[in-house]
Design an enzyme around this catalytic site. Structure first.
Site, PDB file in Angstrom:
ATOM      1  N   GLU A 254       0.874  -1.176   0.000  1.00  0.00           N
ATOM      2  CA  GLU A 254       0.000   0.000   0.000  1.00  0.00           C
ATOM      3  C   GLU A 254       0.906   1.219   0.000  1.00  0.00           C
ATOM      4  OE1 GLU A 254      -1.599   2.944   1.723  1.00  0.00           O
ATOM      5  OE2 GLU A 254      -2.956   1.757   2.985  1.00  0.00           O
ATOM      6  N   CYS A 288      -2.354   8.317   3.942  1.00  0.00           N
ATOM      7  CA  CYS A 288      -2.368   7.970   2.522  1.00  0.00           C
ATOM      8  C   CYS A 288      -3.706   8.286   1.864  1.00  0.00           C
ATOM      9  CB  CYS A 288      -2.012   6.500   2.349  1.00  0.00           C
ATOM     10  SG  CYS A 288      -2.974   5.451   3.418  1.00  0.00           S
TER      11      CYS A 288
END
Ligand code: ADP
Length: 485
Positions: A254, A288
């Site tokens: 990720e 994020c």
């Protein structure tokens, strides 16, 4: 100087073979980002220690996959341990990460959700037999643990990012080697202190930190490690993927994002502004899923920007340990310098500062405090439009019409999170389908939830975390056709 003390941090070391290891090694210091004062000195573990941790995990794996009931019991026990220590774990997150205490407590509760949800999916991993006899055989399908899993986590959610990975690995029956970020390893050490009190086969849970590239080199090469799960920068993700390629490991990555936040003229502007606020300033914008580019339809852009600037002006910046603080410091000076560069570049290209800006705040302490900032008129050429700023900056640009909105929002190599606001349900559906992002909020800027798969498209990564899909990253399916006895 008096260091930070916590009952959950009585031993500061790595963990393998079922015990904390007080090895002699070089040391490194963890700092409080708000004050820059040292919080703890830890052994700087390297390749040798990582190898010991992997071997410990490999021995646990060789002893056989834990049964499904014991996996569920362990997941619930870990969730219970979090719940019994919310306030102390939150204090530790805040001292090493800088985020406000309320946010840290929210992170602990968010982490709990991953363990509870993973426990709900464990029964689905029981072997199944196909209902038909095919090719003269009975077909039995097993969800085998893929092997030792290396879990490498970033600084922004020291407990929640670990929870995403550890919950799925435990559900799948994989022993783990955890490597937290060196900026924020204390939350993981505290968690291992709690795990140590649970009944777990020695070797199931291992912890190393210190020399990240050296540890990364070991987990990518060692044959016992079959899964490398990483959350962090795209550059490090690419390095790990390349290092794992010759060994054909399962990768769950990720990576970075460049989240667009699109507001059409027919949207509820008050709601959109509130959602932007709830999304943008978590962990001082260092997440994020944090909005990186706000794109507003020209006819409502000034009005939307004014609403946002009014809200931002009310935020309190400061040490996250102080009650009432909304936004903490950035993790370090390097993070601060990047945000500064993005704001300066946008201003040089004609953006107007509606709140914050390049305002130094030495009054708040030695930490990297960047004032929550709103920029209006940010162009696609600005660095803030193409690179992830990772700071408390709302960069607003404009567009005209749906086609331009889609083109601008999707104009990035990344593909993690996007948000779209409109009063037209059909438009929302149309736009979502055209956007290459793994998570698309429609009239909401919420981040992921433990119950649903979350992950990136394009350069934002491979694999998903959360839900049953997250567990499958740690499973190798084995099919056994069984002929006549
Ligand atoms: P961030 O900006 O979140 O610090 P990084 O990608 O630098 O992003 O770090 C995320 C995690 O990756 C941290 O735990 C860090 O120590 C680790 N890391 C960095 N380089 C490597 C490497 N070469 N191998 C393994 N882990 C690494």
């Amino acid at each position: 100087m008096k260091r930070f003390e916590s009952p959950l941090l009585s031993v500061l070391g790595g963990y393998w073979d079922g015990a904390f290891q007080t090895t002699t090694a070089d040391s490194f210091v963890v700092h409080n980002p708000a004050t820059t004062e040292p919080v703890a000195t830890l052994p700087k573990l390297g390749a040798h220690h990582a190898t010991l941790a992997v071997r410990s995990a490999a021995r646990a794996l060789a002893a056989g996959a834990p049964d499904l009931e014991s996996r569920k019991a362990l997941l619930h026990a870990i969730a219970d341990a979090h719940e019994a220590n919310v306030a102390e774990l939150a204090r530790i997150i805040t001292v090493e990460n800088g985020k406000p205490l309320a946010e840290s407590a929210g992170e602990v509760r968010y982490a709990v959700g991953f363990y509870r949800d993973a426990a709900r999916h464990v029964d689905a991993l029981a072997p199944r037999t196909l209902s038909e006899r095919l090719r003269g055989c009975d077909w039995r399908i097993y969800a085998r643990p893929a092997g030792v899993a290396a879990l490498i986590t970033p600084f922004n959610f020291p407990l929640a990012m670990l929870a995403k990975k550890l919950s799925a690995a435990i559900a799948a029956g994989c022993p783990v080697v955890v490597k937290p970020a060196e900026k924020t390893p204390l939350s993981a050490i505290a968690l291992f202190g709690l795990l140590h009190k649970l009944e777990v086969r020695p070797g199931t849970l291992n912890l190393v930190f210190g020399d990240a590239p050296a540890i990364g080199g070991v987990v990518c090469k060692h044959p016992a490690v079959r899964v490398v799960s990483f959350t962090g920068s795209t550059a490090v993700g690419q390095w790990l993927a390349a290092a794992c390629a010759p060994h054909m490991k399962k990768l769950s990555l990720e990576l970075g994002g460049n989240a667009p936040f699109v507001v059409f003229a027919d949207a509820d502007l008050e709601h959109a502004a509130d959602q932007l606020m709830s999304n943008k300033f978590r962990c001082a914008g260092q997440t994020c899923v944090s909005t990186n580019r706000v794109l507003v339809e020209s006819s409502v852009a000034e009005s939307f920007a004014a609403r946002v600037a009014e809200r931002v002006a009310k935020l309190t910046l400061g040490d996250g340990a102080i009650p009432g603080v909304d936004v903490g410091p950035l993790i370090d000076r390097a993070g601060y310098d990047k945000v500064w560069r993005h704001v300066q570049d946008a201003v040089n290209r004609g953006a107007r500062v509606l709140a914050g800006g390049l305002t130094l705040r030495p009054d708040l302490g030695a930490g990297a405090f960047f004032a929550p900032t709103v920029l209006f008129g940010v162009t696609p050429m600005a660095v803030a439009s193409s690179e992830e700023t990772f700071g408390p900056v709302i960069a607003i640009g404009t567009f005209d019409g749906e086609a331009e909105a889609i083109a601008r929002a999707d104009d990035t190599h990344y593909g993690l999170a996007a948000y779209v606001f409109s009063g037209d349900a059909e438009r929302l559906e149309r736009v979502a389908e055209k956007l290459h992002f793994g998570h698309v909020g429609l009239n909401t800027a919420t981040g992921p939830t433990p119950e649903a798969p979350f992950g990136g498209m394009r350069m934002s990564g491979i694999g998903r975390e959360g839900g049953a899909e997250g567990i499958h990253e740690y499973v190798e399916w084995q099919t056994t056709p069984i002929g006549p006895m």
